[in-house]
Design a protein around this motif. Structure first.
Motif, PDB file in Angstrom:
ATOM      1  N   ILE A  26       0.844  -1.208   0.000  1.00  9.73           N
ATOM      2  CA  ILE A  26       0.000   0.000   0.000  1.00  9.73           C
ATOM      3  C   ILE A  26       0.879   1.257   0.000  1.00  9.73           C
ATOM      4  O   ILE A  26       0.726   2.140  -0.844  1.00  9.73           O
ATOM      5  CB  ILE A  26      -0.955  -0.006   1.218  1.00  9.73           C
ATOM      6  N   GLY A  27       1.827   1.308   0.933  1.00  9.51           N
ATOM      7  CA  GLY A  27       2.704   2.482   1.038  1.00  9.51           C
ATOM      8  C   GLY A  27       3.535   2.680  -0.213  1.00  9.51           C
ATOM      9  O   GLY A  27       3.711   3.807  -0.690  1.00  9.51           O
ATOM     10  N   GLY A  28       4.031   1.582  -0.761  1.00 11.99           N
ATOM     11  CA  GLY A  28       4.866   1.641  -1.963  1.00 11.99           C
ATOM     12  C   GLY A  28       4.094   2.156  -3.157  1.00 11.99           C
ATOM     13  O   GLY A  28       4.626   2.906  -3.984  1.00 11.99           O
ATOM     14  N   PHE A  29       2.814   1.786  -3.248  1.00 16.10           N
ATOM     15  CA  PHE A  29       1.970   2.258  -4.356  1.00 16.10           C
ATOM     16  C   PHE A  29       1.895   3.786  -4.337  1.00 16.10           C
ATOM     17  O   PHE A  29       2.059   4.448  -5.358  1.00 16.10           O
ATOM     18  CB  PHE A  29       0.572   1.645  -4.241  1.00 16.10           C
ATOM     19  N   ASP A  31       4.023   5.758  -2.850  1.00 11.81           N
ATOM     20  CA  ASP A  31       5.384   6.251  -3.109  1.00 11.81           C
ATOM     21  C   ASP A  31       5.634   6.389  -4.604  1.00 11.81           C
ATOM     22  O   ASP A  31       6.152   7.396  -5.080  1.00 11.81           O
ATOM     23  CB  ASP A  31       6.419   5.270  -2.535  1.00 11.81           C
ATOM     24  N   VAL A  32       5.262   5.339  -5.348  1.00 10.77           N
ATOM     25  CA  VAL A  32       5.473   5.333  -6.800  1.00 10.77           C
ATOM     26  C   VAL A  32       4.640   6.442  -7.440  1.00 10.77           C
ATOM     27  O   VAL A  32       5.106   7.183  -8.304  1.00 10.77           O
ATOM     28  CB  VAL A  32       5.108   3.955  -7.407  1.00 10.77           C
TER      29      VAL A  32
END
Lengths: 33, 536
Positions: A26-29, A31-32
């Motif tokens: 979730i966090g990485g999405f 971030d991207v």
């Protein structure tokens, strides 16, 4: 032997990573994005 | 042995489609992101300071590759739950390094980018060249079995039965890896690492759920009791299990060395923004180090349970009395064979694709790493640092190609004869036993000298005696040593037990290296002090 089996069983449960994987997904999405 | 029924895999053409599309999509996303963010190098640097979820994904993802999953699963298959101690000590040691800053903080303060560069700064160019050469030899030998692990994974999970298929698969794999690496690799690792982590993270969790659901917890524990007895649970069991020397060897290799001495770990230390970030990095990494061992080892234990239920004694994996066979290639295949039976079509393709993509990026970074060591730390210093950038680039590509050819030949020809994890720790020890001595004494003792460094590095070569085929070639197997000792001591009427393992040889090599470092430094101190630049 049974005490060891219980110890390794609990260690495996604790390790089973799932929280991190969900948080990073979730966090990485975002971030991207 | 009764005739064995061949296993029919769940891997279908649909799964092959998933693998091909996934691989092409990963490359396409990487290339697109490369074009899109080529002037965003500062973002990648910012990612290193642990501010984003993606940097944690990169860190955890780099610990879980196809080769890691294969050799750790083999340990779980061969040693049961007792193998979990490797993940436990690796995680605790990594946390200890994060909290104490042992080795990594002073190394980061020095501002070097690689271990051979540290050798050069601390002990002079000669030690850098010799240490770089040892690192490249040990690293390439270490990598020599990666291809075999990947080949065995593919033929097992896809259900190939032709005896020649393994060699064809390995040749194809190395061709793809070389093409991928020489064409520039995946520069924009940020996005691809994120995708990789998500696929493999959920894939591993799903596989564990399928395995437990398929087998049940009680039968898993009972099977380990039946096959391994107490040694399958107690890592200190000397009889048939690991024993205290093996546990110490694991603390040293997969704890200290994997965290602070192996080039991929050092690269992470050197790229971190400051020493505070280094400490944070290691505290987070301890989770990755624990996960990389315990989850695949559990899958190895599940594979053991499934094989025991399916085959029973006197079969492909078990002798008539229920003991495990010792064929390294077969035990490596157990986990992917098990996955080919329990995972449904679709999921099996996705897991295989994620594993293969991870294998590509691991191979890519290792090939580049060893080629860089040969060119930058061995050839260029020997040539008086006069090589142009273009010449160094051409040389690096040439060495990548030659290493690729060597890997294929080694994978086809070398008879491993021991667990892959033990092969990796012994071949790596040729480099890391000496490197550990140089790092510890070079960073913490001003009296460490150049002669001491040469002696400590040279001692590392002794680790090669831990490889089973080398011991057989030199007639130093336990049986031959026992016969030799009884003959020398005229004790034919008495029973002598000789059980020297690769762990004993590794620990002895490390001890000799440390001793030679101290003795060499005290007997031959440096006449002129080498100035060490320290940046704060």
């Amino acid at each position: 032997m049974d005490a060891w089996a219980t110890f390794w069983g609990w260690l495996l449960i604790i390790v089973l990573f799932a929280v991190l994987t969900i948080a990073i997904t979730i966090g990485g999405f975002f971030d991207v994005k | 042995m009764p005739p064995q029924q061949e296993l029919i895999t769940n891997f279908t053409m649909f799964d092959w489609g998933i693998v091909v599309i996934y691989m092409l999509a990963t490359v396409a996303v990487g290339l697109y992101a490369n074009r899109y963010i080529k002037d965003m190098a500062d973002y990648i640097v910012a990612g290193r300071s642990l501010k984003s979820y993606i940097s944690i994904a990169t860190m955890l993802g780099s610990e879980i590759g196809l080769v890691t999953v294969m050799y750790t699963a083999q340990k779980g298959f061969n040693n049961g739950f007792a193998a979990f101690h490797i993940g436990l000590v690796a995680g605790i040691t990594c946390l200890f390094i994060g909290l104490s800053g042992f080795i990594v903080v002073p190394l980061r303060r020095m501002g070097v980018m690689t271990i051979p560069e540290f050798y050069g700064n601390r002990f002079g160019t000669g030690v850098r060249v010799f240490g770089g050469l040892l690192l490249a030899v040990a690293g390439i030998l270490n990598m020599g079995v990666f291809l075999k692990a990947a080949g065995l994974f593919i033929i097992s999970i896809t259900g190939m039965t032709d005896p020649n298929s393994i060699n064809i698969v390995m040749a194809l794999l190395i061709a793809i890896v070389l093409l991928y690496t020489i064409l520039g690799g995946m520069v924009s690792v940020v996005i691809t690492d994120y995708i990789q982590f998500v696929v493999l993270g959920f894939g591993m969790l799903a596989v564990c759920l399928f395995a437990v659901n398929n087998l049940g917890w009680e039968p898993i524990v009972e099977t380990v009791k039946t096959i391994h007895g107490n040694a399958g649970f107690d890592p200190l069991d000397e009889e048939a299990g690991f024993g205290i020397s093996y546990v110490i060897w694991m603390i040293f290799t997969f704890g200290l060395v994997a965290c602070a001495v192996w080039p991929t770990a050092v690269m992470r230390v050197c790229a971190a923004k400051d020493t505070k970030v280094v400490r944070q990095l290691y505290c987070w990494s301890s989770i990755g180090f624990m996960t990389r061992f315990i989850i695949p080892q559990f899958l190895g234990i599940c594979a053991l349970t499934w094989m025991w239920q399916y085959y029973g004694p006197d079969s492909r994996y078990f002798a008539a009395d229920g003991t495990l066979i010792s064929n390294s290639d077969e035990t490596l295949r157990a986990m992917p064979l098990f996955l080919s039976q329990i995972l449904p079509t679709g999921l099996i393709g996705l897991v295989a694709a994620g594993m293969l993509a991870a294998f590509m990026s691991t191979h890519d970074s290792y090939l580049l790493c060893w080629a860089a060591v040969i060119v930058e730390d061995v050839i260029n210093p020997v040539m008086g640092n006069n090589l142009t950038t273009r010449t160094r680039l051409v040389l690096a590509r040439l060495f990548i190609f030659l290493t690729g050819i060597f890997l294929l030949v080694w994978s086809i020809w070398y008879p491993m004869g021991q667990d892959m994890l033990d092969y990796l720790s012994v071949s790596g020890a040729i480099y890391f036993t000496g490197a550990f001595s140089l790092l510890v004494f070079g960073l913490y003792w001003k009296g460490a000298s150049r002669i001491g460094a040469y002696a400590a590095l040279l001692a590392g070569v002794l680790a090669i005696l831990g490889l089973t085929p080398v011991r057989e070639f030199l007639h130093l197997t336990n049986d031959e040593l026992r016969m030799f000792i009884t003959e020398i001591l005229h004790m034919k009427d008495k029973e002598i037990e000789v059980n020297i393992t690769s762990a004993h040889i590794g620990l002895a090599t490390a001890a000799i290296s440390l001793l030679l470092m101290v003795a060499g430094s005290l007997l031959f101190p440096d006449k002129k002090k080498i100035e060490v630049s320290v940046e704060e």
